[in-house]
Design an enzyme around this catalytic site. Structure first.
Site, PDB file in Angstrom:
ATOM      1  N   HIS A 118       0.850  -1.194   0.000  1.00 18.70           N
ATOM      2  CA  HIS A 118       0.000   0.000   0.000  1.00 18.70           C
ATOM      3  C   HIS A 118       0.882   1.238   0.000  1.00 18.70           C
ATOM      4  O   HIS A 118       1.889   1.289   0.714  1.00 18.70           O
ATOM      5  CB  HIS A 118      -0.903  -0.002   1.240  1.00 18.70           C
ATOM      6  N   ASP A 150      -5.865  -8.907   6.052  1.00 16.50           N
ATOM      7  CA  ASP A 150      -6.915  -9.516   6.887  1.00 16.50           C
ATOM      8  C   ASP A 150      -8.265  -9.051   6.343  1.00 16.50           C
ATOM      9  O   ASP A 150      -8.343  -8.557   5.220  1.00 16.50           O
ATOM     10  CB  ASP A 150      -6.697  -9.201   8.373  1.00 16.50           C
TER      11      ASP A 150
HETATM   12  C1  GRF Z   1       1.123   0.745  -5.920  1.00 14.95           C
HETATM   13  O1  GRF Z   1       1.666   1.988  -5.600  1.00 14.95           O
HETATM   14  C2  GRF Z   1       0.199   0.276  -4.829  1.00 14.95           C
HETATM   15  O2  GRF Z   1       0.570   0.700  -3.574  1.00 14.95           O
HETATM   16  C3  GRF Z   1      -1.084   0.895  -5.222  1.00 14.95           C
HETATM   17  O3  GRF Z   1      -1.130   0.776  -6.626  1.00 14.95           O
HETATM   18  C4  GRF Z   1       0.204   0.836  -7.121  1.00 14.95           C
HETATM   19  C5  GRF Z   1       0.369  -0.290  -8.096  1.00 14.95           C
HETATM   20  O4  GRF Z   1       1.279   0.041  -9.077  1.00 14.95           O
HETATM   21  N1  GRF Z   1      -2.193   0.253  -4.550  1.00 14.95           N
HETATM   22  P1  GRF Z   1       1.691  -1.015 -10.194  1.00 14.95           P
HETATM   23  O5  GRF Z   1       0.445  -1.501 -10.887  1.00 14.95           O
HETATM   24  O6  GRF Z   1       2.453  -2.122  -9.542  1.00 14.95           O
HETATM   25  O7  GRF Z   1       2.571  -0.231 -11.131  1.00 14.95           O
END
Ligand code: GRF
Length: 209
Positions: A118, A150
């Site tokens: 995240h 979770d």
């Molecule tokens: C990441 O920064 C993740 O934290 C967020 O979406 C992005 C995904 O990037 N939820 P990618 O598709 O791996 O380039």
């Protein structure tokens, strides 16, 4: 939990994506080195036509897609996703920009080995607009969090976090990109550690063995 090994001696990863798949690409690149200890055995998505699926195909990795709207009930989608992932016998399942919350069936099967990255320092700014929410709040440091999933939204036990300073002239785009750079490195580093060393989860505490 120790990641079981496949015949080739490396742990089996299934990666779930919804977008550009740059985190997936970082894992694919890392897995090219046998010392890394893992291989991406399948990539799943909740939509077609995304770069993440193209990256998997280019690497010769099998893919599957389950769209929520193709199923009468959300639980049916969750069951189908669970079955597709289970077919690849993963040691670790990785949500890398996968924009869907999984359900009870998926968590019953993979809850002890499903991780998500995240782009915020949890527990602050969960949800899909981490960098935007952090900027609007006016924080001076942002970052990325890797955690075991979770039943909540970005609430599971934390594996690792990395800090990114917020600059005065940051926009949502610049901050998002700077976070993604370190987020990819964190993901690769910690997936490797998890599969090579194994891990324990005691309450909210994640430890390598
Ligand atoms: C990441 O920064 C993740 O934290 C967020 O979406 C992005 C995904 O990037 N939820 P990618 O598709 O791996 O380039």
């Amino acid at each position: 939990m120790t990641a079981a090994s496949s015949d080739s001696g490396s742990a089996r990863l299934v990666v779930l994506v919804s977008g550009s798949g740059s985190n997936l690409q970082a894992l694919l690149d890392a897995c090219a080195d046998p010392e890394y200890g893992a291989q991406v055995v399948a990539v799943g998505a909740d939509r077609e036509g995304i770069a993440g699926l193209d990256r998997a195909a280019a690497a010769g990795v099998p893919t599957f897609v389950h769209k929520v709207k193709s199923y009468a009930e959300r639980a049916d989608w969750d069951r189908a996703l669970t079955e597709s992932v289970a077919a690849y016998k993963p040691d670790l399942v990785i949500s890398a920009g996968f924009l869907k919350l999984v359900g009870d069936d998926f968590l019953a099967e993979f809850g002890d080995r499903y991780i998500n990255t995240h782009n915020a320092l949890l527990p602050a700014f969960p949800g899909i607009h981490g960098p935007r929410d952090a900027l609007e709040y006016g924080v001076k440091v942002a970052g990325a969090t890797l955690f075991f999933v979770d039943g909540g939204v970005d609430t599971g036990p934390i594996i690792a976090q990395v800090v990114v300073p917020v600059e005065d002239d940051d926009t949502e785009e610049t901050l998002t990109e700077r976070i993604k750079e370190v987020e990819r490195r964190q993901l690769v580093e910690w997936v490797g550690r998890l599969v090579r060393d194994g891990w324990t989860i005691t309450g909210r505490k994640v430890r390598l063995k």
